[in-house]
Scaffold this active site. Structure first.
Site, PDB file in Angstrom:
ATOM      1  N   GLY A   1       5.399  -1.445  -0.274  1.00  0.00           N
ATOM      2  CA  GLY A   1       5.712  -1.392  -1.708  1.00  0.00           C
ATOM      3  C   GLY A   1       4.461  -1.545  -2.555  1.00  0.00           C
ATOM      4  O   GLY A   1       4.221  -0.783  -3.503  1.00  0.00           O
ATOM      5  N   LYS A   2       3.614  -2.513  -2.192  1.00  0.00           N
ATOM      6  CA  LYS A   2       2.345  -2.699  -2.922  1.00  0.00           C
ATOM      7  C   LYS A   2       1.469  -1.456  -2.799  1.00  0.00           C
ATOM      8  O   LYS A   2       0.826  -1.034  -3.757  1.00  0.00           O
ATOM      9  CB  LYS A   2       1.554  -3.873  -2.317  1.00  0.00           C
TER      10      LYS A   2
ATOM     11  N   ASP B   1      -2.509 -10.725  -3.660  1.00  0.00           N
ATOM     12  CA  ASP B   1      -1.574 -11.793  -3.307  1.00  0.00           C
ATOM     13  C   ASP B   1      -0.689 -12.010  -4.524  1.00  0.00           C
ATOM     14  O   ASP B   1      -1.174 -12.185  -5.641  1.00  0.00           O
ATOM     15  CB  ASP B   1      -2.292 -13.082  -2.900  1.00  0.00           C
ATOM     16  N   SER B   2       0.598 -11.951  -4.284  1.00  0.00           N
ATOM     17  CA  SER B   2       1.515 -11.970  -5.415  1.00  0.00           C
ATOM     18  C   SER B   2       2.766 -12.750  -5.068  1.00  0.00           C
ATOM     19  O   SER B   2       2.979 -13.129  -3.913  1.00  0.00           O
ATOM     20  CB  SER B   2       1.852 -10.533  -5.826  1.00  0.00           C
TER      21      SER B   2
ATOM     22  N   TYR C   1      11.737  -8.775  -4.802  1.00  0.00           N
ATOM     23  CA  TYR C   1      12.691  -9.423  -5.717  1.00  0.00           C
ATOM     24  C   TYR C   1      13.049  -8.545  -6.923  1.00  0.00           C
ATOM     25  O   TYR C   1      13.759  -9.002  -7.829  1.00  0.00           O
ATOM     26  CB  TYR C   1      12.096 -10.752  -6.212  1.00  0.00           C
TER      27      TYR C   1
ATOM     28  N   HIS D   1       3.059  -7.088 -13.378  1.00  0.00           N
ATOM     29  CA  HIS D   1       1.951  -7.960 -12.977  1.00  0.00           C
ATOM     30  C   HIS D   1       0.873  -7.154 -12.234  1.00  0.00           C
ATOM     31  O   HIS D   1      -0.303  -7.285 -12.495  1.00  0.00           O
ATOM     32  CB  HIS D   1       2.511  -9.086 -12.097  1.00  0.00           C
TER      33      HIS D   1
HETATM   34  P1  ITT Z   1       0.292  -8.405   2.303  1.00  0.00           P
HETATM   35  O1  ITT Z   1      -0.126  -9.847   2.387  1.00  0.00           O
HETATM   36  O2  ITT Z   1       0.100  -7.663   3.587  1.00  0.00           O
HETATM   37  O3  ITT Z   1      -0.304  -7.701   1.128  1.00  0.00           O
HETATM   38  P2  ITT Z   1       2.917  -9.554   1.767  1.00  0.00           P
HETATM   39  O4  ITT Z   1       4.280  -8.972   1.518  1.00  0.00           O
HETATM   40  O5  ITT Z   1       2.793 -10.609   2.837  1.00  0.00           O
HETATM   41  O6  ITT Z   1       1.899  -8.339   2.049  1.00  0.00           O
HETATM   42  P3  ITT Z   1       2.254 -11.522  -0.249  1.00  0.00           P
HETATM   43  O7  ITT Z   1       1.915 -12.563   0.748  1.00  0.00           O
HETATM   44  O8  ITT Z   1       1.376 -11.337  -1.439  1.00  0.00           O
HETATM   45  O9  ITT Z   1       2.353 -10.083   0.413  1.00  0.00           O
HETATM   46  O10 ITT Z   1       3.742 -11.786  -0.712  1.00  0.00           O
HETATM   47  C1  ITT Z   1       4.206 -11.270  -1.895  1.00  0.00           C
HETATM   48  C2  ITT Z   1       5.721 -11.319  -1.917  1.00  0.00           C
HETATM   49  O11 ITT Z   1       6.110 -11.505  -3.292  1.00  0.00           O
HETATM   50  C3  ITT Z   1       6.305  -9.979  -1.485  1.00  0.00           C
HETATM   51  O12 ITT Z   1       6.603  -9.948  -0.111  1.00  0.00           O
HETATM   52  C4  ITT Z   1       7.542  -9.881  -2.368  1.00  0.00           C
HETATM   53  O13 ITT Z   1       8.592 -10.564  -1.771  1.00  0.00           O
HETATM   54  C5  ITT Z   1       7.112 -10.601  -3.643  1.00  0.00           C
HETATM   55  N1  ITT Z   1       6.586  -9.637  -4.619  1.00  0.00           N
HETATM   56  C6  ITT Z   1       5.279  -9.413  -4.960  1.00  0.00           C
HETATM   57  N2  ITT Z   1       5.164  -8.428  -5.860  1.00  0.00           N
HETATM   58  C7  ITT Z   1       6.420  -7.991  -6.081  1.00  0.00           C
HETATM   59  C8  ITT Z   1       6.958  -6.979  -6.888  1.00  0.00           C
HETATM   60  O14 ITT Z   1       6.178  -6.173  -7.608  1.00  0.00           O
HETATM   61  N3  ITT Z   1       8.275  -6.825  -6.886  1.00  0.00           N
HETATM   62  C9  ITT Z   1       9.069  -7.610  -6.146  1.00  0.00           C
HETATM   63  N4  ITT Z   1       8.658  -8.570  -5.339  1.00  0.00           N
HETATM   64  C10 ITT Z   1       7.328  -8.777  -5.303  1.00  0.00           C
END
Ligand code: ITT
Length: 193
Positions: free
Chosen positions: A12-13, A69-70, A151, A176
């Protein structure tokens, strides 16, 4: 064509970053570097985890690397799930289920929340640049919409629509991640990515 190494395995990112940067950019993600081991995201801040991911990929590839990181910060939960958003429950549907269950007695006016995205751009020699973007909303009572990821189906914007009811371009304009990527763009270009 400019190339950027994106230290992420979140599809998704990746889709959103590629759309935000446009056709002149080739985004290479964790899938293109299967030899790089998964990073243990054990920092307690978005900045700390973003830096860990970006540093690991910059060192391993010898190129500048960008990491995201989000997470979702919910006021009624004291900021949870926050940096633990990806690990709040095992799957995306379960994470939403758990969030709605934790908030079941919280009235609409107290369901305020924000998405946070911290980007870190790191060089192989240890330089680091950070940007942060946020997006304010409330956690809805039910899921709505089919777009986006994570989410998004329960994150309601001031116009009453959830993130999942927006097109990718509409989400990018106010999200964001959109804010953080636009702030990082001059630094990405300057880094020669
Ligand atoms: P990478 O570390 O490999 O980039 P990850 O999914 O583990 O992938 P994070 O540790 O940053 O990434 O977790 C971010 C989580 O926050 C992500 O899995 C979503 O559940 C949520 N999230 C972040 N951005 C979002 C968005 O734009 N819309 C909905 N949920 C989001």
């Amino acid at each position: 064509m400019r190339t950027v190494v994106f230290a992420s395995s979140n599809a998704g990112k990746l889709r959103e970053l590629q759309a935000l940067l446009g056709e002149g950019w080739l985004v290479k993600s964790a899938q293109d570097f299967p030899e790089i081991p998964e990073v243990d995201e054990d920092a307690d801040t978005f900045e700390g985890n973003a830096a860990k991911k970006a540093r690991t990929f910059a060192k391993a590839t010898g190129l500048w690397a960008l990491a995201d990181d989000s997470g979702l910060v919910v006021d009624a939960l004291g900021g949870r799930p926050g940096v633990y958003s990806a690990r709040y429950a095992p799957t995306e549907p379960e994470r939403i289920e758990k969030l709605l269950a934790e908030l079941k007695d919280v009235p609409p006016a107290k369901r305020t929340a924000r998405f946070v995205c911290v980007l870190c751009l790191a060089s192989p020699s240890g330089e680091e640049r950070f940007t942060r973007g946020t997006c304010e909303g409330v956690i809805g009572l039910t899921r709505k919409g089919t777009h986006g990821f994570g989410y998004d189906p329960v994150f309601e914007l001031p116009n009453g629509k959830t993130m999942s009811e927006l097109t990718r371009d509409e989400k990018s304009a106010l999200s964001h991640r959109g804010h953080a990527v636009r702030a990082m763009l001059p630094q990405l270009i300057a880094a020669g990515a």
